[in-house]
Design an enzyme around this catalytic site. Structure first.
Site, PDB file in Angstrom:
ATOM      1  N   LYS A   9       0.910  -1.238   0.202  1.00 17.74           N
ATOM      2  CA  LYS A   9       0.077  -0.048   0.215  1.00 17.74           C
ATOM      3  C   LYS A   9       0.666   1.123   0.059  1.00 17.74           C
ATOM      4  O   LYS A   9       0.688   2.127  -0.878  1.00 17.74           O
ATOM      5  CB  LYS A   9      -0.742  -0.039   1.093  1.00 17.74           C
ATOM      6  CG  LYS A   9      -1.846   1.111   1.107  1.00 17.74           C
ATOM      7  CD  LYS A   9      -2.644   1.292   2.634  1.00 17.74           C
ATOM      8  CE  LYS A   9      -1.505   2.325   3.293  1.00 17.74           C
ATOM      9  NZ  LYS A   9      -2.085   2.820   4.516  1.00 17.74           N
ATOM     10  N   ASP A  27      -6.335   0.605   0.988  1.00 15.79           N
ATOM     11  CA  ASP A  27      -6.403   0.969   2.336  1.00 15.79           C
ATOM     12  C   ASP A  27      -7.770   0.463   3.106  1.00 15.79           C
ATOM     13  O   ASP A  27      -8.554  -0.389   2.311  1.00 15.79           O
ATOM     14  CB  ASP A  27      -6.039   2.468   2.689  1.00 15.79           C
ATOM     15  CG  ASP A  27      -7.388   3.264   2.282  1.00 15.79           C
ATOM     16  OD1 ASP A  27      -8.352   2.702   1.620  1.00 15.79           O
ATOM     17  OD2 ASP A  27      -7.593   4.425   2.583  1.00 15.79           O
TER      18      ASP A  27
END
Length: 211
Positions: A122, A141
């Site tokens: 991420k 996320d």
């Protein structure tokens, strides 16, 4: 409607709704600052991160300053974010590794970025897309994870599997923007505790609207 067709509709509507929004709400001047800010943002809101990073980056003016500082001191300077002790250690170690292994330059590949302490896919995706304009993956996320499931774009809960599903359905040129569009929509309208269905531009194509 196929998943690709649905993605096209979602992208078009959310771009209209959130036109002019940046790829990330995190404030930064350099790729290293973005990396630090993204590490800090785990389990912490971007708003809170943006409150502390201006002062943090004045105190530590670059990766050399973070590398020379003791993790305990960094922790004191970031203690308003969650898991500040672990984040301080990772930021310190990442700064040291960047200087020792990468010549003080934030790498531009996923493979290299994820070798840094505190940097998973991420964080790497955010750095690559927002600092370098490189779409190598899709940042997943909590908002992207939740909205992707609600919109029927994935049946998985594991971020890596969700990312693969999204990468298969979203055109590569839209990978970065799609992630951020879902994030903005998750914050503004499709909130976990109280989704605002009456304001949702995706309501008619959302399979979870009656849940």
């Amino acid at each position: 409607m196929t998943t690709r067709e649905k993605v096209s509709v979602i992208t078009r509507r959310l771009k209209k709704e959130y036109s002019g929004t940046p790829l990330t709400a995190l404030r930064f001047q350099t790729p290293f600052e973005l990396m630090v800010a993204t590490i800090l943002s785990a389990q912490t809101t971007d708003v809170q991160v943006n409150k502390i990073t201006p002062g943090l980056f004045k105190r530590y003016t670059g990766m050399e300053a973070f590398a020379k500082a003791k993790p305990e001191q960094i922790a004191k300077d970031i203690n308003s974010v969650n898991f500040f002790n672990n984040k301080a250690k990772n930021i310190h170690k990442a700064a040291v590794m960047l200087l020792d292994t990468f010549g003080g330059i934030v790498p531009r590949t996923m493979e290299e970025l994820i070798t840094l302490p505190g940097v998973a896919r991420k964080t790497a995706n955010i750095v690559l897309s927002s600092a370098f304009g490189i779409n190598e993956g899709i940042a997943v996320d909590t908002h992207v994870k939740r909205l992707s499931f609600l919109l029927g774009l994935t049946k998985h809960t594991d971020p890596v599997k969700i990312e693969k599903d999204l990468m298969a359905a979203v055109p590569q040129k839209e990978w970065a923007s799609f992630s951020h569009l879902l994030i903005y929509h998750g914050r503004a309208v499709c909130q976990a505790r109280k989704p605002q269905h009456d304001k949702c531009v995706l309501f008619d194509i959302c399979p979870s609207r009656n849940i």
